[in-house]
Scaffold this motif. Structure first.
Motif, PDB file in Angstrom:
ATOM      1  N   MET A 167       0.831  -1.209   0.000  1.00 36.33           N
ATOM      2  CA  MET A 167       0.000   0.000   0.000  1.00 36.33           C
ATOM      3  C   MET A 167       0.864   1.258   0.000  1.00 36.33           C
ATOM      4  O   MET A 167       1.792   1.371   0.800  1.00 36.33           O
ATOM      5  CB  MET A 167      -0.936   0.014   1.219  1.00 36.33           C
ATOM      6  N   SER A 168       0.537   2.153  -0.897  1.00 33.82           N
ATOM      7  CA  SER A 168       1.200   3.445  -1.131  1.00 33.82           C
ATOM      8  C   SER A 168       2.401   3.324  -2.076  1.00 33.82           C
ATOM      9  O   SER A 168       2.923   4.336  -2.531  1.00 33.82           O
ATOM     10  CB  SER A 168       1.611   4.168   0.167  1.00 33.82           C
ATOM     11  N   ALA A 254       2.760  15.599  -2.795  1.00 36.80           N
ATOM     12  CA  ALA A 254       3.729  16.524  -3.401  1.00 36.80           C
ATOM     13  C   ALA A 254       4.527  15.780  -4.480  1.00 36.80           C
ATOM     14  O   ALA A 254       4.810  16.324  -5.550  1.00 36.80           O
ATOM     15  CB  ALA A 254       4.656  17.081  -2.328  1.00 36.80           C
ATOM     16  N   GLU A 255       4.878  14.526  -4.194  1.00 36.61           N
ATOM     17  CA  GLU A 255       5.604  13.722  -5.193  1.00 36.61           C
ATOM     18  C   GLU A 255       4.682  13.357  -6.346  1.00 36.61           C
ATOM     19  O   GLU A 255       5.096  13.303  -7.503  1.00 36.61           O
ATOM     20  CB  GLU A 255       6.159  12.444  -4.530  1.00 36.61           C
ATOM     21  N   GLY A 256       3.412  13.086  -6.037  1.00 39.39           N
ATOM     22  CA  GLY A 256       2.446  12.582  -7.033  1.00 39.39           C
ATOM     23  C   GLY A 256       2.383  11.071  -6.926  1.00 39.39           C
ATOM     24  O   GLY A 256       3.433  10.405  -6.876  1.00 39.39           O
ATOM     25  N   LEU A 257       1.155  10.527  -6.871  1.00 38.17           N
ATOM     26  CA  LEU A 257       1.035   9.073  -6.659  1.00 38.17           C
ATOM     27  C   LEU A 257       1.671   8.281  -7.791  1.00 38.17           C
ATOM     28  O   LEU A 257       2.380   7.302  -7.551  1.00 38.17           O
ATOM     29  CB  LEU A 257      -0.435   8.675  -6.481  1.00 38.17           C
ATOM     30  N   ASP A 258       1.435   8.714  -9.036  1.00 40.67           N
ATOM     31  CA  ASP A 258       1.986   7.943 -10.162  1.00 40.67           C
ATOM     32  C   ASP A 258       3.509   7.927 -10.109  1.00 40.67           C
ATOM     33  O   ASP A 258       4.144   6.895 -10.358  1.00 40.67           O
ATOM     34  CB  ASP A 258       1.497   8.501 -11.501  1.00 40.67           C
ATOM     35  N   ALA A 259       4.083   9.080  -9.742  1.00 40.25           N
ATOM     36  CA  ALA A 259       5.554   9.156  -9.641  1.00 40.25           C
ATOM     37  C   ALA A 259       6.046   8.252  -8.513  1.00 40.25           C
ATOM     38  O   ALA A 259       7.086   7.592  -8.619  1.00 40.25           O
ATOM     39  CB  ALA A 259       5.984  10.594  -9.395  1.00 40.25           C
ATOM     40  N   ARG A 260       5.271   8.220  -7.433  1.00 42.69           N
ATOM     41  CA  ARG A 260       5.638   7.371  -6.283  1.00 42.69           C
ATOM     42  C   ARG A 260       5.615   5.887  -6.682  1.00 42.69           C
ATOM     43  O   ARG A 260       6.523   5.122  -6.354  1.00 42.69           O
ATOM     44  CB  ARG A 260       4.643   7.658  -5.146  1.00 42.69           C
ATOM     45  N   PHE A 261       4.561   5.502  -7.399  1.00 39.82           N
ATOM     46  CA  PHE A 261       4.467   4.096  -7.821  1.00 39.82           C
ATOM     47  C   PHE A 261       5.633   3.758  -8.777  1.00 39.82           C
ATOM     48  O   PHE A 261       6.263   2.706  -8.646  1.00 39.82           O
ATOM     49  CB  PHE A 261       3.123   3.829  -8.523  1.00 39.82           C
ATOM     50  N   ALA A 262       5.900   4.678  -9.711  1.00 39.67           N
ATOM     51  CA  ALA A 262       6.978   4.437 -10.696  1.00 39.67           C
ATOM     52  C   ALA A 262       8.336   4.358  -9.988  1.00 39.67           C
ATOM     53  O   ALA A 262       9.198   3.554 -10.367  1.00 39.67           O
ATOM     54  CB  ALA A 262       6.976   5.548 -11.738  1.00 39.67           C
TER      55      ALA A 262
END
Ligand SMILES: Cc1ncc(COP(=O)(O)O)c(C=O)c1O
Length: 362
Positions: A167-168, A254-262
């Protein structure tokens, strides 16, 4: 502070910023200050889990909610999908809760696949299933969306999903998946100290829980829902964790979820590449490797390299990093490296340098 940096698959490294938020001045849990705090993070938690349902905060480690979900939602019999130490344990925990339970067991290293789950559920014996998305002991990520697709065929079966170590770090669209419970402890990819679990439930799960007579109090899903509607928790929560979570959620967005997942995907690939460069093979079946941790084979049987894992661990620890020497029955024949939480390419490269230096000394 000088300390050994954690690259074990949970708890993971907690930043100074998170610790500062953790140490915010205390407030009362029934006062407006707490309600404002929960009200601020509720939409962020809903966005993180892609859900319109309320997201709950349990002051417990994940097992509390894992056990609670079984107590609330199993009336007939639960199918426990078993592919590693934590998912295997859920069968034992279900039985200790006095529930009828059966395992769907695969070899450690293999994923749980929808076809096998479908076959079991077709018997009509089960009204719930437990499933671990990312089996932390083996580094296997099973295909959640394919398993969740079975919900259409078995609408009355409660799908209880542990996303403790995903998760996350991975997109988990709760409403679109149509699963019933989704939970995670915050000492993994959230990079908070241990002691808090984030979870949400479907309307069907809440309706079923309301009919359960022996669901207890501390993990009563109906109590969580009733209280969350007023931005509260059923009992006194670890408010320090919730301050830290609020700080962390701001960082996520702030990072962005898509960027975090990538980022997690990229870092896990870097660790797999590091293992490959040193002649190691991976423990998970190809195509099902976790994106938050890497479980590396250490053994002739795997066709890969064999090293003295405790010695490797010690050398890396002397350089300031803690890696894991394998879990449960695969301790020693595997080792694990986490890239969860706040890690970046730069911080992972520091670890690989320490590992490279240690490998030269073995
Ligand atoms: C996938 C998974 N589920 C459940 C747990 C149990 O979590 P806790 O010990 O925090 O209750 C863990 C812990 O590592 C885990 O990795």
């Amino acid at each position: 502070m000088d300390h050994v940096k954690l690259h074990i698959p949970g708890p993971v490294e907690v930043s100074d910023k998170t610790f500062r938020a953790f140490c915010s001045p205390m407030i009362g849990h029934r006062g407006q200050g707490f309600k404002d705090l929960y009200a601020k993070i509720q939409p962020q938690l809903q966005a993180l889990l892609y859900t319109k349902q309320l997201v709950y905060l349990s002051t417990s480690s994940a097992w509390g909610v894992m056990e609670g979900a079984v107590r609330n939602l199993v009336a007939k019999k639960v199918l426990c999908c078993m592919c590693g130490a934590f998912s295997d344990k859920w069968l034992d925990v279900s039985q200790r809760c006095g529930k009828q339970a059966e395992g769907l067991k695969v070899e450690w290293g293999s994923p749980i696949l929808a076809e096998a789950v479908d076959k079991k559920l077709a018997s009509g014996q089960f009204d719930a299933l437990t499933f671990i998305h990312n089996e932390t002991s083996t580094g296997v990520m099973s295909p959640l969306s394919q398993i969740a697709a079975l919900k259409e065929k078995y609408p009355d079966v409660m799908f209880i999903v542990d996303a403790v170590s995903s998760m996350s770090a991975v997109k988990l669209p709760f409403d679109a998946l149509r699963i019933d419970v989704l939970l995670a402890g915050t000492q993994k990819a959230f990079a908070l100290p241990p002691g808090l679990t984030v979870f949400t439930c479907s309307p069907a799960a809440l309706a079923k829980a309301a009919k359960s007579v022996d669901r207890g109090y501390y993990f009563d899903l109906v109590e969580f829902e009733k209280n969350a509607q007023q931005n509260m928790t059923p009992s006194t929560p670890s408010i320090a964790h919730i301050y830290a979570l609020a700080s962390k959620l701001d960082e996520f967005f702030a990072e962005g979820l898509d960027a975090r997942f990538a980022r997690h995907e990229k870092l896990a690939k870097m660790t797999r590449d590091w293992a490959g460069r040193h002649g190691f093979t991976l423990f998970p079946t190809a195509g099902y490797e976790s994106v938050t941790l890497t479980c590396i084979n250490n053994g002739a049987r795997s066709g890969g390299r064999v090293v003295d894992v405790p010695k490797l661990q010690k050398l890396v620890k002397d350089a300031g990093f803690l890696i894991d020497a394998g879990y449960g029955k695969i301790k020693g024949t595997t080792f694990r490296i986490s890239n969860m939480g706040d890690e970046t390419e730069a911080t992972m490269n520091q670890l690989y340098h320490a590992l490279d230096a240690a490998m030269k000394k073995l």
